[in-house]
Design an enzyme around this catalytic site. Structure first.
Site, mmCIF file in Angstrom:
data_model
loop_
_atom_site.group_PDB
_atom_site.id
_atom_site.type_symbol
_atom_site.label_atom_id
_atom_site.label_comp_id
_atom_site.label_asym_id
_atom_site.label_seq_id
_atom_site.Cartn_x
_atom_site.Cartn_y
_atom_site.Cartn_z
ATOM 1 N N GLU A 91 0.824 -1.205 0.000
ATOM 2 C CA GLU A 91 0.000 0.000 0.000
ATOM 3 C C GLU A 91 0.867 1.268 0.000
ATOM 4 O OE1 GLU A 91 -4.333 -0.373 1.822
ATOM 5 O OE2 GLU A 91 -2.996 0.601 3.223
ATOM 6 N N HIS A 115 6.959 -27.143 -0.878
ATOM 7 C CA HIS A 115 6.239 -28.240 -1.529
ATOM 8 C C HIS A 115 5.138 -27.709 -2.439
ATOM 9 C CE1 HIS A 115 8.152 -31.433 0.958
ATOM 10 N NE2 HIS A 115 8.422 -30.361 1.687
ATOM 11 N N LYS A 138 -14.156 0.907 -3.795
ATOM 12 C CA LYS A 138 -15.203 1.355 -2.864
ATOM 13 C C LYS A 138 -16.264 2.159 -3.612
ATOM 14 C CE LYS A 138 -12.180 1.808 1.152
ATOM 15 N NZ LYS A 138 -11.555 2.768 2.050
HETATM 16 O O1 PA5 Z 1 -3.374 1.406 6.066
HETATM 17 C C1 PA5 Z 1 -4.452 1.908 5.809
HETATM 18 O O2 PA5 Z 1 -4.615 3.136 5.772
HETATM 19 C C2 PA5 Z 1 -5.681 1.045 5.530
HETATM 20 O O3 PA5 Z 1 -5.348 -0.286 5.464
HETATM 21 C C3 PA5 Z 1 -6.707 1.240 6.648
HETATM 22 O O4 PA5 Z 1 -6.122 0.914 7.863
HETATM 23 C C4 PA5 Z 1 -7.942 0.386 6.399
HETATM 24 O O5 PA5 Z 1 -8.500 0.699 5.160
HETATM 25 C C5 PA5 Z 1 -8.967 0.598 7.496
HETATM 26 O O6 PA5 Z 1 -9.330 1.939 7.574
HETATM 27 P P1 PA5 Z 1 -10.076 2.505 8.832
HETATM 28 O O7 PA5 Z 1 -9.188 2.380 10.012
HETATM 29 O O8 PA5 Z 1 -10.397 3.911 8.497
HETATM 30 O O9 PA5 Z 1 -11.327 1.663 9.011
#
Ligand code: PA5
Length: 428
Positions: free
Chosen positions: A280, A301, A416
């Site tokens: 990310e 394996h 989303k």
């Molecule tokens: O690292 C990130 O920003 C994302 O993985 C968020 O943690 C994830 O989308 C969850 O978001 P939130 O804490 O707003 O529910």
């Protein structure tokens, strides 16, 4: 030094010192908060600047939860659950161990997974830690609505209020508003720490404390890493050296995949946390290494064939533990029909170490796959805190070396929007 970096093959040809100037420049950006995404650098000093009063409340509330409930349901997704899960499985293992049971919800819409867990919780005393920085993540909000309704119907609204702990923004968002209205115990996700960098905040530390792991040790380990990684000199800074290796493997040697490898099934979730952190942070602008993970010898394996002999797109980063917390010896068998008496009296740790050496030689010498071996003494809360910070710092450096903002995730929003439109959410 808690982590030692060993390398071979293409990696040994990288002119590491030639990156020093660029690394110094980026380190200044990280420390002085001047780079892209500089609003999200709160994690850099957090291991020494954390909110002590909140940590006391975390420990106190975790004691209360452990004394009054059998199960903690952690309801969160992505950065709001992966770190806690990684830590709890790495330290406590993956079987019930007499400590508080932790189960995970809010990270899927899968009705079967959710229905099975709701059924499982029916006859159990459970508390809920709902974790969401935005307070509006749909997977988490839907699961929380289901859990809350179940608890309120079964135990009454007052009892449910005591059993719910919300970890969210300090002043904004739907979860904040709900927590305020209902009077839930509340912990804060700092504004300047993004989800994937938040395991050392209440996001990770409250579930970790409920699982009987000392959150202070995680923070102390991270603080030690912060101290060790303060100096950007590539002879000493193992995290930045690792970041430079990643950059060169991607940009100079055109590798597309980094395979994170451990030999410990209890570390599978560390791989999941690591994949989110790097994926990310770095995978944007049509750039970046694809972070993948494998557990050896299990996956030797399955994926082992491809790694050894398939398209040469990858390099491996092996997290190797020098010390096994437990060991088991192979017993004698008179008949020896399985032919294993040559291993009689040998410990499984010793056998695993030989498997590690044999695999390293197979992959690096025969397969010509470059390997980074990160040598960690042993897995405990302190070293895990160190490891978390090590990767966080390496990831920030690595993403900046690739010219991307490590702290945003624009690509995540597109699914989303489509999903909301298809579901008929107002405004989409
Ligand atoms: O690292 C990130 O920003 C994302 O993985 C968020 O943690 C994830 O989308 C969850 O978001 P939130 O804490 O707003 O529910």
């Amino acid at each position: 030094m808690v982590i030692e970096t060993k390398t071979n093959n293409l990696i040994d040809r990288i002119d590491i010192p030639s990156y020093q100037e660029k690394v110094n420049e980026i380190n200044d950006m990280i420390v002085n908060k001047t780079g892209a995404g500089n609003d999200f650098l709160g994690w850099v000093d957090w291991p020494v600047d954390y909110d002590h009063e909140e940590l006391d409340r975390i420990v106190e509330e975790a004691d209360y939860v452990r004394a009054n409930y059998d199960v903690l349901v952690v309801c969160g997704i992505g950065g709001s659950y992966l770190g806690a899960r990684a830590a709890i499985e790495a330290i406590n293992g993956t079987l019930p161990n007499g400590k508080m049971e932790i189960i995970w919800l809010g990270q899927t819409f899968d009705p079967t997974y959710i229905a099975q867990r709701l059924e499982y919780l029916k006859g159990r005393r459970f508390a809920i830690n709902v974790i969401s920085k935005s307070g509006t993540t749909t997977e988490t909000s839907v699961a929380f609505r289901l859990l809350r309704e179940m608890l309120e119907k079964r135990d009454g609204v007052e009892a449910a209020r005591k059993a719910i702990i919300a970890t969210t923004d300090k002043a904004r968002g739907a979860l904040f508003a709900l927590a305020e209205k209902e009077g839930y115990v509340r912990f804060t996700i700092p504004d300047d720490i993004g989800g994937r960098y938040s395991v050392q905040t209440a996001v990770g530390l409250f579930p970790i404390a409920c699982a009987g792991i000392d959150p202070h040790e995680i923070l102390l380990g991270s603080a030690d890493a912060r101290r060790d990684l303060e100096d950007p000199n590539l002879d000493r800074n193992q995290a930045y050296k690792y970041a430079v290796i990643r950059r060169a493997m991607y940009a100079t040697y055109h590798k597309a995949v980094e395979m994170f490898v451990t030999y410990v099934p209890g570390l599978v979730q560390i791989g999941e946390w690591w994949k989110q952190l790097f994926g990310e942070s770095e995978g944007k602008g049509k750039k970046g290494l694809l972070p993948d993970s494998a557990t050896f010898t299990t996956d030797l394996h399955s994926l082992g064939q491809f790694i050894q002999d398939g398209t040469p797109v990858l390099f491996e980063t092996v997290l190797h533990l020098s010390h096994h917390r437990h060991d088991v010896k192979v017993p004698h068998d008179e008949a020896n029909l399985d032919g294993l008496n040559y291993l009689e009296g040998r410990s499984l740790g010793n056998i695993q170490d030989r498997a590690f050496e044999g695999t390293l030689a197979a992959h690096t010498e025969d397969g010509k796959i470059s390997n980074v071996v990160l040598e960690l003494e042993e897995m405990n809360a302190h070293n895990l805190g160190y490891l978390f910070y090590f990767f966080e710092r390496a990831c920030a450096m690595s993403a900046y070396l690739n010219g991307v903002n490590p702290f945003n995730q624009p690509g995540v929003e597109i699914y989303k929007r489509n999903m909301f439109r298809l579901l008929g959410k107002p405004g989409f």
